[in-house]
Design a protein around this motif. Structure first.
Motif, PDB file in Angstrom:
ATOM      1  N   HIS A 233       0.851  -1.190   0.000  1.00  0.00           N
ATOM      2  CA  HIS A 233       0.000   0.000   0.000  1.00  0.00           C
ATOM      3  C   HIS A 233       0.882   1.234   0.000  1.00  0.00           C
ATOM      4  O   HIS A 233       1.823   1.326   0.792  1.00  0.00           O
ATOM      5  CB  HIS A 233      -0.924   0.005   1.224  1.00  0.00           C
ATOM      6  CG  HIS A 233      -2.029   1.007   1.137  1.00  0.00           C
ATOM      7  ND1 HIS A 233      -1.856   2.331   1.473  1.00  0.00           N
ATOM      8  CD2 HIS A 233      -3.327   0.884   0.732  1.00  0.00           C
ATOM      9  CE1 HIS A 233      -3.000   2.971   1.293  1.00  0.00           C
ATOM     10  NE2 HIS A 233      -3.902   2.128   0.848  1.00  0.00           N
ATOM     11  N   ARG A 235       0.399   4.203   1.017  1.00  0.00           N
ATOM     12  CA  ARG A 235       0.290   5.155   2.108  1.00  0.00           C
ATOM     13  C   ARG A 235       1.262   4.867   3.240  1.00  0.00           C
ATOM     14  O   ARG A 235       1.893   5.758   3.791  1.00  0.00           O
ATOM     15  CB  ARG A 235      -1.155   5.137   2.642  1.00  0.00           C
ATOM     16  CG  ARG A 235      -1.438   6.117   3.783  1.00  0.00           C
ATOM     17  CD  ARG A 235      -1.351   7.550   3.359  1.00  0.00           C
ATOM     18  NE  ARG A 235      -2.266   7.885   2.302  1.00  0.00           N
ATOM     19  CZ  ARG A 235      -3.542   8.173   2.463  1.00  0.00           C
ATOM     20  NH1 ARG A 235      -4.080   8.149   3.660  1.00  0.00           N
ATOM     21  NH2 ARG A 235      -4.298   8.500   1.443  1.00  0.00           N
ATOM     22  N   THR A 240      -3.011   1.194  10.718  1.00  0.00           N
ATOM     23  CA  THR A 240      -4.196   1.606   9.994  1.00  0.00           C
ATOM     24  C   THR A 240      -5.189   2.081  11.038  1.00  0.00           C
ATOM     25  O   THR A 240      -5.053   1.756  12.225  1.00  0.00           O
ATOM     26  CB  THR A 240      -4.776   0.429   9.190  1.00  0.00           C
ATOM     27  OG1 THR A 240      -5.936   0.863   8.482  1.00  0.00           O
ATOM     28  CG2 THR A 240      -5.146  -0.735  10.078  1.00  0.00           C
ATOM     29  N   SER A 292     -11.133   1.840   4.893  1.00  0.00           N
ATOM     30  CA  SER A 292      -9.885   2.564   5.161  1.00  0.00           C
ATOM     31  C   SER A 292      -8.706   2.017   4.381  1.00  0.00           C
ATOM     32  O   SER A 292      -7.735   2.742   4.135  1.00  0.00           O
ATOM     33  CB  SER A 292      -9.577   2.546   6.661  1.00  0.00           C
ATOM     34  OG  SER A 292      -9.525   1.232   7.159  1.00  0.00           O
ATOM     35  N   ARG A 293      -8.756   0.744   3.989  1.00  0.00           N
ATOM     36  CA  ARG A 293      -7.670   0.168   3.192  1.00  0.00           C
ATOM     37  C   ARG A 293      -8.211  -0.918   2.260  1.00  0.00           C
ATOM     38  O   ARG A 293      -9.036  -1.735   2.654  1.00  0.00           O
ATOM     39  CB  ARG A 293      -6.585  -0.468   4.076  1.00  0.00           C
ATOM     40  CG  ARG A 293      -5.819   0.484   4.977  1.00  0.00           C
ATOM     41  CD  ARG A 293      -4.901   1.392   4.163  1.00  0.00           C
ATOM     42  NE  ARG A 293      -4.102   2.206   5.049  1.00  0.00           N
ATOM     43  CZ  ARG A 293      -4.470   3.393   5.540  1.00  0.00           C
ATOM     44  NH1 ARG A 293      -5.656   3.870   5.227  1.00  0.00           N
ATOM     45  NH2 ARG A 293      -3.663   4.077   6.332  1.00  0.00           N
ATOM     46  N   ALA A 324     -16.234   5.650   1.344  1.00  0.00           N
ATOM     47  CA  ALA A 324     -14.843   5.479   0.912  1.00  0.00           C
ATOM     48  C   ALA A 324     -14.327   6.834   0.448  1.00  0.00           C
ATOM     49  O   ALA A 324     -15.051   7.588  -0.215  1.00  0.00           O
ATOM     50  CB  ALA A 324     -14.730   4.455  -0.212  1.00  0.00           C
ATOM     51  N   ALA A 326     -10.941   8.131  -1.533  1.00  0.00           N
ATOM     52  CA  ALA A 326      -9.774   7.550  -2.203  1.00  0.00           C
ATOM     53  C   ALA A 326      -9.233   8.474  -3.280  1.00  0.00           C
ATOM     54  O   ALA A 326      -9.999   9.125  -4.004  1.00  0.00           O
ATOM     55  CB  ALA A 326     -10.148   6.207  -2.823  1.00  0.00           C
ATOM     56  N   MET A 328      -6.991   7.080  -5.606  1.00  0.00           N
ATOM     57  CA  MET A 328      -6.900   6.208  -6.763  1.00  0.00           C
ATOM     58  C   MET A 328      -8.225   6.095  -7.511  1.00  0.00           C
ATOM     59  O   MET A 328      -8.255   5.729  -8.682  1.00  0.00           O
ATOM     60  CB  MET A 328      -6.414   4.820  -6.322  1.00  0.00           C
ATOM     61  CG  MET A 328      -6.020   3.893  -7.455  1.00  0.00           C
ATOM     62  SD  MET A 328      -4.686   4.535  -8.500  1.00  0.00           S
ATOM     63  CE  MET A 328      -3.292   4.390  -7.371  1.00  0.00           C
ATOM     64  N   ALA A 329      -9.334   6.426  -6.846  1.00  0.00           N
ATOM     65  CA  ALA A 329     -10.647   6.328  -7.492  1.00  0.00           C
ATOM     66  C   ALA A 329     -10.766   7.260  -8.686  1.00  0.00           C
ATOM     67  O   ALA A 329     -11.636   7.067  -9.544  1.00  0.00           O
ATOM     68  CB  ALA A 329     -11.744   6.629  -6.476  1.00  0.00           C
ATOM     69  N   PHE A 335     -14.243   1.207  -7.200  1.00  0.00           N
ATOM     70  CA  PHE A 335     -15.315   1.391  -6.211  1.00  0.00           C
ATOM     71  C   PHE A 335     -16.668   1.539  -6.905  1.00  0.00           C
ATOM     72  O   PHE A 335     -17.668   0.955  -6.479  1.00  0.00           O
ATOM     73  CB  PHE A 335     -15.048   2.622  -5.346  1.00  0.00           C
ATOM     74  CG  PHE A 335     -13.973   2.427  -4.308  1.00  0.00           C
ATOM     75  CD1 PHE A 335     -14.174   1.587  -3.221  1.00  0.00           C
ATOM     76  CD2 PHE A 335     -12.751   3.081  -4.405  1.00  0.00           C
ATOM     77  CE1 PHE A 335     -13.199   1.413  -2.255  1.00  0.00           C
ATOM     78  CE2 PHE A 335     -11.767   2.908  -3.451  1.00  0.00           C
ATOM     79  CZ  PHE A 335     -11.989   2.069  -2.375  1.00  0.00           C
ATOM     80  N   LYS A 443      -9.172  14.010  -3.868  1.00  0.00           N
ATOM     81  CA  LYS A 443      -9.824  12.803  -3.344  1.00  0.00           C
ATOM     82  C   LYS A 443     -11.267  12.703  -3.850  1.00  0.00           C
ATOM     83  O   LYS A 443     -11.898  13.698  -4.187  1.00  0.00           O
ATOM     84  CB  LYS A 443      -9.818  12.822  -1.815  1.00  0.00           C
ATOM     85  CG  LYS A 443      -8.430  12.962  -1.196  1.00  0.00           C
ATOM     86  CD  LYS A 443      -8.519  13.089   0.309  1.00  0.00           C
ATOM     87  CE  LYS A 443      -7.151  13.342   0.924  1.00  0.00           C
ATOM     88  NZ  LYS A 443      -6.625  14.678   0.575  1.00  0.00           N
ATOM     89  N   TYR A 445     -15.090  11.063  -2.847  1.00  0.00           N
ATOM     90  CA  TYR A 445     -15.946  10.513  -1.790  1.00  0.00           C
ATOM     91  C   TYR A 445     -17.012   9.643  -2.444  1.00  0.00           C
ATOM     92  O   TYR A 445     -17.723  10.072  -3.359  1.00  0.00           O
ATOM     93  CB  TYR A 445     -16.609  11.632  -0.991  1.00  0.00           C
ATOM     94  CG  TYR A 445     -17.639  11.151   0.018  1.00  0.00           C
ATOM     95  CD1 TYR A 445     -17.252  10.715   1.285  1.00  0.00           C
ATOM     96  CD2 TYR A 445     -19.000  11.137  -0.289  1.00  0.00           C
ATOM     97  CE1 TYR A 445     -18.193  10.271   2.218  1.00  0.00           C
ATOM     98  CE2 TYR A 445     -19.949  10.701   0.632  1.00  0.00           C
ATOM     99  CZ  TYR A 445     -19.540  10.267   1.884  1.00  0.00           C
ATOM    100  OH  TYR A 445     -20.468   9.829   2.795  1.00  0.00           O
TER     101      TYR A 445
END
Length: 458
Positions: A233, A235, A240, A292-293, A324, A326, A328-329, A335, A443, A445
């Motif tokens: 990951h 991050r 976590t 969260s992960r 979520a 993210a 990467m989204a 997602f 980010k 949501y």
């Protein structure tokens, strides 16, 4: 066809004499004799056969017929000196999207160089360059021959998926016949020695599931499962947020992926857009979870496992709502494919973007700010004046999370934050710089509503 003739040397003469051969004679070797092939501009052609049977010769002949509309994966220029993100796409966003589509969707991979990649990752990178080249026919001799068979199946599945999405054709030649189900060719050419060739045609339909995906199953997991995969990951490699539920994705006993559900935070951007009324702490604790992960082993990316682990575990979270948030989204919408709804997108604040620009002038690499160790190295090179300047820059950022990285308290005033910054050691500053790198990301949501639970109104 080609002719073979003997090169006359003392030893070939001796062999010819021993076996009664005529050294001045040649022999014709026929590989193809009046073969007709129907390969369209969107077909997936799978050419199999033993080594030396003539697969490469067929590819070369096809290349002559298709020129200049083909691109051979072996002809891709690789810049060994630049990070991957600097070698793909016209913009950062385009580069991130291309690399993500081929399975190089890891923040640390984006900034690595080609020589630092595994064989499987190098092959994926070349596929990204094939897409970028925008030629109609993708030519791949010795297709996946250097890869282990699991990785080869993943790459084969991904190649056909991407080619069919892009409306391109693939000409892939290999000695391996175990890729048929994942590549799902519309044309299969099997070449044997001599001039024997078998050609079969199939419906040209996208393969929607890799054979390896069928071997995966969901299990209840533990924090130890997360720690095993945390290294993959971007991050962090350690902790976590406190977990509410953890689930694993396994292939038999092999740990392939892990998803961590935590308690939703009190404040979360995008929530106000989804819910007209304010929510109490008890409502959040009882009815909300947040992902969260989500971590997948790099080997198994691009075959839909991100969607699988999210979609199949959302009902298992046992809360009416799952959130979520993210980065990467933006580049990989797994997602949304797992039936979560994209509610809002948040760009970084003006103060954090401005701070990042000023830190660059002090010598900080914005790409590496997420690494506390790298921040420590850079901070140690600064003199007292430059270190004070760094602290002054951080003081201008208006964000409670950043303030808490210096002063661990529920609420931190601007005055208390600035005062603590002045006294903070470089270890604390390194952590604050890492938090700033997170704040400068855009980010997304997302929200999922469980249809089996009674949901909030208003």
């Amino acid at each position: 066809a080609y002719k073979t003739a003997t090169c006359i040397t003392p030893r070939t003469l001796a062999v010819a004499e021993a076996f009664g051969l005529g050294v001045d004679k040649s022999r014709a070797q026929v590989l193809y004799d009046n073969i007709q092939l129907r390969i369209g501009p969107q077909d997936i052609a799978y050419i199999t056969g033993d080594s030396g049977s003539g697969k490469s010769i067929l590819l070369k002949r096809l290349e002559k017929l298709l020129a200049p509309n083909f691109f051979d994966i072996r002809d891709i220029h690789v810049d060994h000196e630049k990070p991957l993100i600097d070698t793909v796409g016209e913009t950062v966003e385009e580069g991130l999207e291309l690399l993500s589509r081929v399975g190089l969707n890891d923040a640390f991979l984006f900034i690595r160089k080609y020589g630092q990649l595994s064989d499987g990752q190098r092959y994926r990178y070349r596929i990204a360059k094939l897409i970028e080249a925008n030629r109609q026919y993708w030519v791949m001799d010795e297709f996946c021959s250097t890869l282990d068979r699991d990785t080869a199946k993943i790459v084969a599945y991904n190649v056909q998926k991407l080619a069919r999405q892009e409306g391109k054709a693939v000409l892939a030649a290999t000695t391996h016949t175990d890729l048929f189900e994942d590549l799902k060719p519309s044309v299969h050419i099997h070449k044997r020695f001599g001039k024997e060739v078998k050609v079969r045609y199939y419906p040209n339909k996208i393969n929607t599931e890799c054979t390896l995906t069928k071997q995966m199953h969901i299990e209840t997991g533990t924090i130890e499962d997360y720690r095993q995969l945390a290294q993959f990951h971007y991050r962090e490699t350690g902790g976590t947020p406190p977990s509410r539920k953890i689930f694993t994705l396994k292939r038999q006993k092999e740990l392939v992926g892990v998803i961590v559900y935590s308690y939703s935070p009190i404040v979360c951007f995008g929530r106000k857009k989804a819910f007209a009324k304010g929510l109490t702490t008890s409502e959040l604790n009882e009815k909300f979870s947040i992902i969260s992960r989500v971590v997948l082993h790099p080997k198994y990316r691009t075959i839909g496992l991100g969607v699988k682990i999210v979609k199949e575990t959302l009902p298992l979270a046992e809360t009416p709502y799952v959130e979520a948030v993210a980065v990467m989204a933006r580049y990989n919408p797994f997602f949304e494919k797992a039936e979560m709804q994209k509610i809002a997108e948040q760009s970084p604040s003006h103060s954090s973007v401005k701070a990042l620009e000023e830190l660059r002038r002090l010598g900080f690499n914005s790409v590496l700010l997420a690494s506390t160790k790298q921040n420590m190295r850079q901070l140690k090179t600064l003199n007292q004046q430059a270190l004070k300047k760094c602290k002054d820059i951080l003081a201008t950022v208006q964000n409670l999370r950043l303030r808490r990285s210096i002063v661990p308290a529920p609420f931190v005033s601007a005055e208390a934050y600035k005062s603590a910054l002045g006294e903070a050691k470089i270890e604390k500053i390194a952590q604050a710089l890492r938090v700033l790198s997170i704040l400068t990301q855009t980010k997304v949501y997302l929200l999922w509503k469980n249809p089996k639970h009674s949901c909030l109104t208003g």
